[in-house]
Design a protein around this motif. Sequence first.
Motif, PDB file in Angstrom:
ATOM      1  N   SER A  91       0.815  -1.218   0.000  1.00 48.19           N
ATOM      2  CA  SER A  91       0.000   0.000   0.000  1.00 48.19           C
ATOM      3  C   SER A  91       0.843   1.261   0.000  1.00 48.19           C
ATOM      4  CB  SER A  91      -0.931   0.017   1.214  1.00 48.19           C
ATOM      5  OG  SER A  91      -1.825  -1.057   1.148  1.00 48.19           O
ATOM      6  N   ALA A  92       2.129   1.123   0.020  1.00 51.31           N
ATOM      7  CA  ALA A  92       3.075   2.253  -0.012  1.00 51.31           C
ATOM      8  C   ALA A  92       2.796   3.226   1.129  1.00 51.31           C
ATOM      9  CB  ALA A  92       3.051   2.929  -1.370  1.00 51.31           C
ATOM     10  N   THR A  93       2.617   4.508   0.817  1.00 54.95           N
ATOM     11  CA  THR A  93       2.458   5.514   1.876  1.00 54.95           C
ATOM     12  C   THR A  93       1.102   5.431   2.580  1.00 54.95           C
ATOM     13  OG1 THR A  93       1.695   7.145   0.275  1.00 54.95           O
ATOM     14  CG2 THR A  93       4.062   7.132   0.809  1.00 54.95           C
ATOM     15  N   ALA A  94       0.159   4.661   2.046  1.00 55.84           N
ATOM     16  CA  ALA A  94      -1.152   4.481   2.694  1.00 55.84           C
ATOM     17  C   ALA A  94      -1.173   3.224   3.564  1.00 55.84           C
ATOM     18  CB  ALA A  94      -2.252   4.409   1.644  1.00 55.84           C
ATOM     19  N   ALA A  95      -0.035   2.612   3.776  1.00 60.45           N
ATOM     20  CA  ALA A  95       0.053   1.360   4.529  1.00 60.45           C
ATOM     21  C   ALA A  95      -0.301   1.560   5.993  1.00 60.45           C
ATOM     22  CB  ALA A  95       1.463   0.788   4.414  1.00 60.45           C
ATOM     23  N   ALA A  96      -0.905   0.537   6.568  1.00 57.87           N
ATOM     24  CA  ALA A  96      -1.182   0.540   7.999  1.00 57.87           C
ATOM     25  C   ALA A  96       0.119   0.259   8.745  1.00 57.87           C
ATOM     26  CB  ALA A  96      -2.223  -0.510   8.343  1.00 57.87           C
ATOM     27  N   THR A  97       0.319   0.987   9.831  1.00 52.58           N
ATOM     28  CA  THR A  97       1.509   0.772  10.650  1.00 52.58           C
ATOM     29  C   THR A  97       1.100   0.269  12.024  1.00 52.58           C
ATOM     30  OG1 THR A  97       1.484   3.053  11.403  1.00 52.58           O
ATOM     31  CG2 THR A  97       2.869   2.559   9.511  1.00 52.58           C
ATOM     32  N   ARG A  98       1.885  -0.651  12.558  1.00 49.51           N
ATOM     33  CA  ARG A  98       1.669  -1.136  13.920  1.00 49.51           C
ATOM     34  C   ARG A  98       2.798  -0.601  14.779  1.00 49.51           C
ATOM     35  NH1 ARG A  98       2.002  -7.183  14.340  1.00 49.51           N
ATOM     36  NH2 ARG A  98       4.216  -6.727  14.273  1.00 49.51           N
ATOM     37  N   VAL A  99       2.434   0.052  15.865  1.00 45.73           N
ATOM     38  CA  VAL A  99       3.408   0.604  16.794  1.00 45.73           C
ATOM     39  C   VAL A  99       3.318  -0.168  18.104  1.00 45.73           C
ATOM     40  CG1 VAL A  99       4.026   2.645  18.160  1.00 45.73           C
ATOM     41  CG2 VAL A  99       3.358   2.898  15.760  1.00 45.73           C
ATOM     42  N   MET A 100       4.468  -0.619  18.585  1.00 48.56           N
ATOM     43  CA  MET A 100       4.560  -1.273  19.890  1.00 48.56           C
ATOM     44  C   MET A 100       5.504  -0.453  20.758  1.00 48.56           C
ATOM     45  SD  MET A 100       4.903  -5.260  18.739  1.00 48.56           S
ATOM     46  CE  MET A 100       5.073  -5.813  20.406  1.00 48.56           C
ATOM     47  N   ILE A 101       5.038  -0.099  21.951  1.00 49.58           N
ATOM     48  CA  ILE A 101       5.863   0.671  22.881  1.00 49.58           C
ATOM     49  C   ILE A 101       5.953  -0.087  24.195  1.00 49.58           C
ATOM     50  CG2 ILE A 101       6.154   2.837  24.132  1.00 49.58           C
ATOM     51  CD1 ILE A 101       4.619   4.237  21.918  1.00 49.58           C
ATOM     52  N   GLU A 102       7.185  -0.266  24.671  1.00 53.19           N
ATOM     53  CA  GLU A 102       7.404  -0.917  25.962  1.00 53.19           C
ATOM     54  C   GLU A 102       7.712   0.156  26.999  1.00 53.19           C
ATOM     55  OE1 GLU A 102      10.015  -4.489  28.033  1.00 53.19           O
ATOM     56  OE2 GLU A 102      10.380  -3.937  25.941  1.00 53.19           O
ATOM     57  N   PHE A 103       7.048   0.053  28.145  1.00 50.65           N
ATOM     58  CA  PHE A 103       7.189   0.998  29.246  1.00 50.65           C
ATOM     59  C   PHE A 103       7.759   0.287  30.459  1.00 50.65           C
ATOM     60  CE2 PHE A 103       3.787   2.608  26.643  1.00 50.65           C
ATOM     61  CZ  PHE A 103       3.959   3.984  26.649  1.00 50.65           C
ATOM     62  N   LYS A 104       8.332   1.094  31.350  1.00 49.73           N
ATOM     63  CA  LYS A 104       8.853   0.555  32.609  1.00 49.73           C
ATOM     64  C   LYS A 104       8.536   1.530  33.734  1.00 49.73           C
ATOM     65  CE  LYS A 104      13.135  -1.016  34.778  1.00 49.73           C
ATOM     66  NZ  LYS A 104      14.566  -1.225  34.554  1.00 49.73           N
ATOM     67  N   ASP A 105       8.086   0.986  34.836  1.00 43.38           N
ATOM     68  CA  ASP A 105       7.926   1.766  36.060  1.00 43.38           C
ATOM     69  C   ASP A 105       9.222   1.583  36.831  1.00 43.38           C
ATOM     70  OD1 ASP A 105       7.459   2.543  38.740  1.00 43.38           O
ATOM     71  OD2 ASP A 105       5.322   2.167  38.531  1.00 43.38           O
ATOM     72  N   THR A 106      10.032   2.631  36.931  1.00 43.20           N
ATOM     73  CA  THR A 106      11.352   2.512  37.555  1.00 43.20           C
ATOM     74  C   THR A 106      11.266   2.298  39.060  1.00 43.20           C
ATOM     75  OG1 THR A 106      11.562   4.914  37.752  1.00 43.20           O
ATOM     76  CG2 THR A 106      12.481   3.875  35.772  1.00 43.20           C
ATOM     77  N   GLN A 107      10.119   2.562  39.641  1.00 37.98           N
ATOM     78  CA  GLN A 107       9.950   2.363  41.080  1.00 37.98           C
ATOM     79  C   GLN A 107       9.683   0.889  41.394  1.00 37.98           C
ATOM     80  OE1 GLN A 107       6.632   4.480  42.854  1.00 37.98           O
ATOM     81  NE2 GLN A 107       7.888   4.980  44.623  1.00 37.98           N
ATOM     82  N   THR A 108       8.852   0.236  40.576  1.00 34.07           N
ATOM     83  CA  THR A 108       8.492  -1.161  40.823  1.00 34.07           C
ATOM     84  C   THR A 108       9.205  -2.132  39.899  1.00 34.07           C
ATOM     85  OG1 THR A 108       6.643  -1.110  39.276  1.00 34.07           O
ATOM     86  CG2 THR A 108       6.175  -0.468  41.571  1.00 34.07           C
ATOM     87  N   GLU A 109       9.914  -1.607  38.879  1.00 39.25           N
ATOM     88  CA  GLU A 109      10.605  -2.407  37.869  1.00 39.25           C
ATOM     89  C   GLU A 109       9.640  -3.189  36.971  1.00 39.25           C
ATOM     90  OE1 GLU A 109      13.958  -2.182  37.310  1.00 39.25           O
ATOM     91  OE2 GLU A 109      13.863  -0.645  38.842  1.00 39.25           O
ATOM     92  N   LYS A 110       8.357  -2.907  37.033  1.00 32.47           N
ATOM     93  CA  LYS A 110       7.369  -3.577  36.201  1.00 32.47           C
ATOM     94  C   LYS A 110       7.423  -3.015  34.782  1.00 32.47           C
ATOM     95  CE  LYS A 110       2.512  -4.781  36.106  1.00 32.47           C
ATOM     96  NZ  LYS A 110       1.244  -4.733  36.803  1.00 32.47           N
ATOM     97  N   THR A 111       7.268  -3.891  33.774  1.00 35.90           N
ATOM     98  CA  THR A 111       7.248  -3.455  32.385  1.00 35.90           C
ATOM     99  C   THR A 111       5.941  -3.903  31.722  1.00 35.90           C
ATOM    100  OG1 THR A 111       8.345  -5.435  31.558  1.00 35.90           O
ATOM    101  CG2 THR A 111       9.762  -3.570  32.146  1.00 35.90           C
ATOM    102  N   TRP A 112       5.513  -3.183  30.697  1.00 40.08           N
ATOM    103  CA  TRP A 112       4.340  -3.544  29.919  1.00 40.08           C
ATOM    104  C   TRP A 112       4.486  -2.963  28.514  1.00 40.08           C
ATOM    105  CZ3 TRP A 112       4.452  -0.096  33.854  1.00 40.08           C
ATOM    106  CH2 TRP A 112       4.121   1.227  33.590  1.00 40.08           C
TER     107      TRP A 112
END
Length: 173
Positions: A91-112
Motif C-alpha cells: 500500500s506504499a504511503t497508505a500502509a497501515a503501521t503497527r506501533v509497539m511501545i514498551e514501558f517501565k515503572d522505575t519504582q516497581t521495575e514492572k514493564t508492559w
Amino acid sequence: MSSLSQTSTTGKKFGATARATVTVRTTNIDTPDESEGIDALPYNDRLEVSDGSGPVDALAGALKRALVPSNPSLDYLELIDYKVRILDPESATAAATRVMIEFKDTQTEKTWTTVSVDRNVISASLNALADGFEYALIEHSESATVRILSVNRRPKQYTYGGDRLRDGQYDHK
C-alpha cells in the motif's frame, strides 16, 4: 525522558529534532469550598510543550509534563522500547503501521507493552503512548480520567476507578 541537548553515538552534542504540544484534561481534585461561592470546573485542562529527539519522544515528554502534576506516580514512567512495523507494504504511503511501545515503572521495575495500528504513524504512536500512560494510571491510582484534546484527530476519554476498569468495561469515547 527527553532533554534539549543530547549526545549522539559519536559523542557529538545535538539539539531536539521535534516539538509536541498536547492539551490534556484531567479530573479536578482540588475543588474549592462551595461556601467560597466559586463555581469550579470538574476538570483541569493542561497545555504542555516538549522537545524531543523525535516526534514520539516529544509526545511522551509533553504527555508526562501534563500528567505528572496531578499523577505524581507517572514521574517513574519510562519509555524503554519503540517499534514500528508496516503491515501492508504494497500500500506504499497508505500502509497501515503497527506501533509497539514498551514501558517501565522505575519504582516497581514492572514493564508492559502497548500496541496501536493506524495508517498515520504519529496517530498510532500517540494511541500506544496514551494506552501506556493509562495503564500506569490504573496501576497507581484509585481513579483517573484523562482526556487528550488536541493531538489526535478525535478526542479520546478514558475513565477508570480503583484497580478495575469501571463496570468492567473500557470507557473509550
